[in-house]
Design an enzyme around this catalytic site. Sequence first.
Site: not given
Ligand code: FES
Length: 180
Positions: A142
């Site tokens: 993410h």
């Molecule tokens: Fe979601 Fe690393 S940003 S697991």
Amino acid sequence: MSRDRIAGIDRRRLYLAGGLCALGVGLGVARYVVTRPQPPAGNPLPVDFGDLVPGKLLTVDWHGRSVWLLRRSADEIAGLAGYESELTDPMSEHSLQPPACRNAHRSLRPELFVAIGQCTHQGCPPALRSAGNRSEFLCPCHTSKFDLAGRVFRMGPAPANLVIPEYRFDGDSRVVIGEA
Ligand code: FES
């Protein structure tokens, strides 16, 4: 409806959105602080890093956990300053590390960074990459980003800096992970 009234409603919506956003970030940090593990320790693992060149990441398996060792160059150490406002927890007050590593470089010695190689959002393994004139760790899941001290940038969902395990030096080119 008058223009003033419309502007007032828009302002209220803006304040509400800002408040909800701040609340969300606050809850994320609170949840992390409440549920975070203790600094990992135990099951000592000696690791030699004498051959590790600056900029190269060594990953070792520490009883099922990936632990990183990164030798930082003098420029990289000097580069760990000047962008604190972009970081969620620049002084590591709400992050997990041994007390001796709660400093600007988050390590016992500035030249060696040791950390658990797991994003503090949902545990994905970030990757070391070069970004412009500095290197960083980018989590592919993410897009959370961490600097070379494992400090998380505000722009991603990860709520805290990378976790630093207990470790100690055993001479100049060996560390023992899991032992203070
Ligand atoms: Fe979601 Fe690393 S940003 S697991």
